[in-house]
Design a protein around this motif. Structure first.
Motif, PDB file in Angstrom:
ATOM      1  N   ARG A  15       0.773  -1.465   0.006  1.00 15.91           N
ATOM      2  CA  ARG A  15       0.306  -0.363   0.007  1.00 15.91           C
ATOM      3  C   ARG A  15       0.664   1.315  -0.167  1.00 15.91           C
ATOM      4  N   ILE A  16       1.803   1.239  -1.265  1.00 19.79           N
ATOM      5  CA  ILE A  16       3.209   2.271  -1.180  1.00 19.79           C
ATOM      6  C   ILE A  16       2.172   2.828  -2.635  1.00 19.79           C
ATOM      7  N   ARG A  17       2.772   4.532  -1.983  1.00 21.79           N
ATOM      8  CA  ARG A  17       2.032   5.373  -3.321  1.00 21.79           C
ATOM      9  C   ARG A  17       3.813   5.910  -4.409  1.00 21.79           C
ATOM     10  N   ARG A  18       4.580   5.816  -4.123  1.00 24.71           N
ATOM     11  CA  ARG A  18       6.042   5.590  -4.477  1.00 24.71           C
ATOM     12  C   ARG A  18       7.076   5.321  -3.686  1.00 24.71           C
ATOM     13  N   LEU A  19       7.612   4.334  -5.438  1.00 25.27           N
ATOM     14  CA  LEU A  19       8.509   3.236  -5.160  1.00 25.27           C
ATOM     15  C   LEU A  19       9.954   3.869  -6.137  1.00 25.27           C
ATOM     16  N   PRO A  20      11.276   3.058  -5.248  1.00 28.22           N
ATOM     17  CA  PRO A  20      12.741   3.449  -6.014  1.00 28.22           C
ATOM     18  C   PRO A  20      12.730   2.368  -6.163  1.00 28.22           C
ATOM     19  N   VAL A  21      13.652   3.274  -8.057  1.00 25.38           N
ATOM     20  CA  VAL A  21      13.707   1.953  -8.550  1.00 25.38           C
ATOM     21  C   VAL A  21      15.224   2.086  -8.513  1.00 25.38           C
ATOM     22  N   ILE A  22      15.477   0.498  -8.660  1.00 25.05           N
ATOM     23  CA  ILE A  22      17.734   0.735  -8.316  1.00 25.05           C
ATOM     24  C   ILE A  22      17.571  -0.521  -9.655  1.00 25.05           C
ATOM     25  N   GLU A  23      19.045   0.310 -10.293  1.00 29.19           N
ATOM     26  CA  GLU A  23      19.678  -0.462 -11.387  1.00 29.19           C
ATOM     27  C   GLU A  23      21.140  -0.501 -10.716  1.00 29.19           C
ATOM     28  N   ASN A  24      22.038  -1.959 -11.090  1.00 28.45           N
ATOM     29  CA  ASN A  24      23.407  -2.143 -10.822  1.00 28.45           C
ATOM     30  C   ASN A  24      23.216  -1.669  -9.179  1.00 28.45           C
ATOM     31  N   LYS A  25      22.329  -1.983  -8.013  1.00 25.24           N
ATOM     32  CA  LYS A  25      22.212  -1.135  -7.063  1.00 25.24           C
ATOM     33  C   LYS A  25      22.841   0.480  -6.705  1.00 25.24           C
ATOM     34  N   ARG A  26      22.104   1.245  -7.739  1.00 26.02           N
ATOM     35  CA  ARG A  26      22.235   2.209  -7.913  1.00 26.02           C
ATOM     36  C   ARG A  26      20.772   3.276  -8.102  1.00 26.02           C
ATOM     37  N   MET A  27      19.747   4.006  -6.996  1.00 29.85           N
ATOM     38  CA  MET A  27      18.445   3.930  -7.818  1.00 29.85           C
ATOM     39  C   MET A  27      18.635   5.692  -8.947  1.00 29.85           C
ATOM     40  N   VAL A  28      17.865   4.472  -9.576  1.00 30.83           N
ATOM     41  CA  VAL A  28      18.123   5.472 -10.739  1.00 30.83           C
ATOM     42  C   VAL A  28      16.575   6.354 -10.445  1.00 30.83           C
ATOM     43  N   GLY A  29      15.487   6.182 -10.250  1.00 33.53           N
ATOM     44  CA  GLY A  29      14.207   6.871 -10.135  1.00 33.53           C
ATOM     45  C   GLY A  29      13.286   6.364  -9.192  1.00 33.53           C
ATOM     46  N   MET A  30      12.375   7.126  -9.515  1.00 35.08           N
ATOM     47  CA  MET A  30      11.276   6.763  -8.937  1.00 35.08           C
ATOM     48  C   MET A  30       9.770   6.488  -9.371  1.00 35.08           C
ATOM     49  N   ILE A  31       8.849   5.204  -9.295  1.00 36.65           N
ATOM     50  CA  ILE A  31       7.649   5.427 -10.004  1.00 36.65           C
ATOM     51  C   ILE A  31       6.138   6.109  -8.755  1.00 36.65           C
ATOM     52  N   SER A  32       5.729   6.903  -9.377  1.00 34.86           N
ATOM     53  CA  SER A  32       4.602   7.492  -8.329  1.00 34.86           C
ATOM     54  C   SER A  32       3.455   7.425  -8.803  1.00 34.86           C
ATOM     55  N   GLU A  33       2.537   7.275  -8.461  1.00 37.31           N
ATOM     56  CA  GLU A  33       0.928   7.300  -8.663  1.00 37.31           C
ATOM     57  C   GLU A  33       1.167   7.606 -10.050  1.00 37.31           C
ATOM     58  N   ALA A  34       1.467   9.236 -10.055  1.00 36.74           N
ATOM     59  CA  ALA A  34       1.263  10.221 -11.547  1.00 36.74           C
ATOM     60  C   ALA A  34       1.928   8.983 -12.840  1.00 36.74           C
ATOM     61  N   ASP A  35       3.170   8.946 -13.193  1.00 31.46           N
ATOM     62  CA  ASP A  35       4.132   8.306 -13.690  1.00 31.46           C
ATOM     63  C   ASP A  35       3.082   6.675 -14.067  1.00 31.46           C
ATOM     64  N   LEU A  36       2.002   6.142 -13.283  1.00 34.09           N
ATOM     65  CA  LEU A  36       1.491   5.314 -13.817  1.00 34.09           C
ATOM     66  C   LEU A  36       0.410   5.290 -14.440  1.00 34.09           C
ATOM     67  N   ALA A  37      -0.701   6.732 -13.871  1.00 32.31           N
ATOM     68  CA  ALA A  37      -1.965   7.169 -14.760  1.00 32.31           C
ATOM     69  C   ALA A  37      -1.082   7.632 -16.090  1.00 32.31           C
ATOM     70  N   ARG A  38       0.003   7.529 -15.985  1.00 31.77           N
ATOM     71  CA  ARG A  38       0.806   8.002 -17.425  1.00 31.77           C
ATOM     72  C   ARG A  38       1.336   7.131 -17.973  1.00 31.77           C
ATOM     73  N   HIS A  39       0.944   5.754 -17.823  1.00 36.08           N
ATOM     74  CA  HIS A  39       1.528   5.131 -18.629  1.00 36.08           C
ATOM     75  C   HIS A  39       0.216   4.142 -18.871  1.00 36.08           C
ATOM     76  N   LEU A  40      -0.842   3.483 -17.500  1.00 39.34           N
ATOM     77  CA  LEU A  40      -1.241   2.354 -17.859  1.00 39.34           C
ATOM     78  C   LEU A  40      -2.604   2.275 -17.954  1.00 39.34           C
ATOM     79  N   PRO A  41      -2.934   1.824 -18.675  1.00 42.83           N
ATOM     80  CA  PRO A  41      -4.378   1.495 -19.395  1.00 42.83           C
ATOM     81  C   PRO A  41      -5.491   1.747 -17.677  1.00 42.83           C
ATOM     82  N   GLU A  42      -6.787   2.174 -18.412  1.00 43.68           N
ATOM     83  CA  GLU A  42      -7.317   2.941 -17.259  1.00 43.68           C
ATOM     84  C   GLU A  42      -7.502   1.880 -16.599  1.00 43.68           C
ATOM     85  N   HIS A  43      -8.245   0.573 -16.953  1.00 42.29           N
ATOM     86  CA  HIS A  43      -8.639  -0.833 -16.046  1.00 42.29           C
ATOM     87  C   HIS A  43      -7.396  -1.225 -15.391  1.00 42.29           C
TER      88      HIS A  43
END
Length: 143
Positions: A100-128
């Motif tokens: 039940r989290i709204r933001r999720l750090p993204v890790i690549e090669n043991k380094r944080m490279v970005g963050m996924i937020s609800e807004a990112d999901l809204a831009r990329h996911l289908p409505e359902h």
């Protein structure tokens, strides 16, 4: 397959555990974000937690404490959740929904490279898929 790296907001500005909540709030305003990753002083990119604007209000200001005196380490709690950059969107959703989290750090090669937020999901996911995510996150009873 769409991955976490495909939908994340790239980059991240860090604060350390010893930074004040006032500094965190000012940085959030400057960057127009609602959350910042927290690293420890010796390895500034070692994820120790995440501070949100809500954390600052609920755990500091509403308690009558001073954001200029409270530090990130005073309010971070638990083990931070994260996802590998190559993880699929279904795995991203499972991680966010199950915790039940709204933001999720993204890790690549043991380094944080970005963050996924609800807004990112809204831009990329289908409505359902977005509707199902919202139902899990905002349901009255925990998942």
């Amino acid at each position: 397959m769409t991955t976490a790296k495909d939908i994340m907001h790239p980059g991240a500005h860090w604060i350390t555990k010893s930074d004040t909540l006032l500094h965190a709030a000012q940085l959030m305003r400057q960057l127009n974000v609602g959350a910042l990753p927290v690293g420890d002083e010796t390895h500034s990119e070692r994820l120790c937690g995440i501070i949100t604007d809500r954390d600052i209000v609920v755990k500091c200001v509403s308690e009558g404490l001073s954001p200029a005196e409270c530090t990130a380490s005073d309010i971070i709690e638990g083990t931070p959740r994260w996802i590998d950059a190559d993880a699929g969107v279904d795995e991203v959703l499972r991680e966010m929904e199950s915790h039940r989290i709204r933001r999720l750090p993204v890790i690549e090669n043991k380094r944080m490279v970005g963050m996924i937020s609800e807004a990112d999901l809204a831009r990329h996911l289908p409505e359902h898929q977005l509707a199902e995510f919202a139902e899990h996150i905002y349901a009255a009873n925990p998942v």
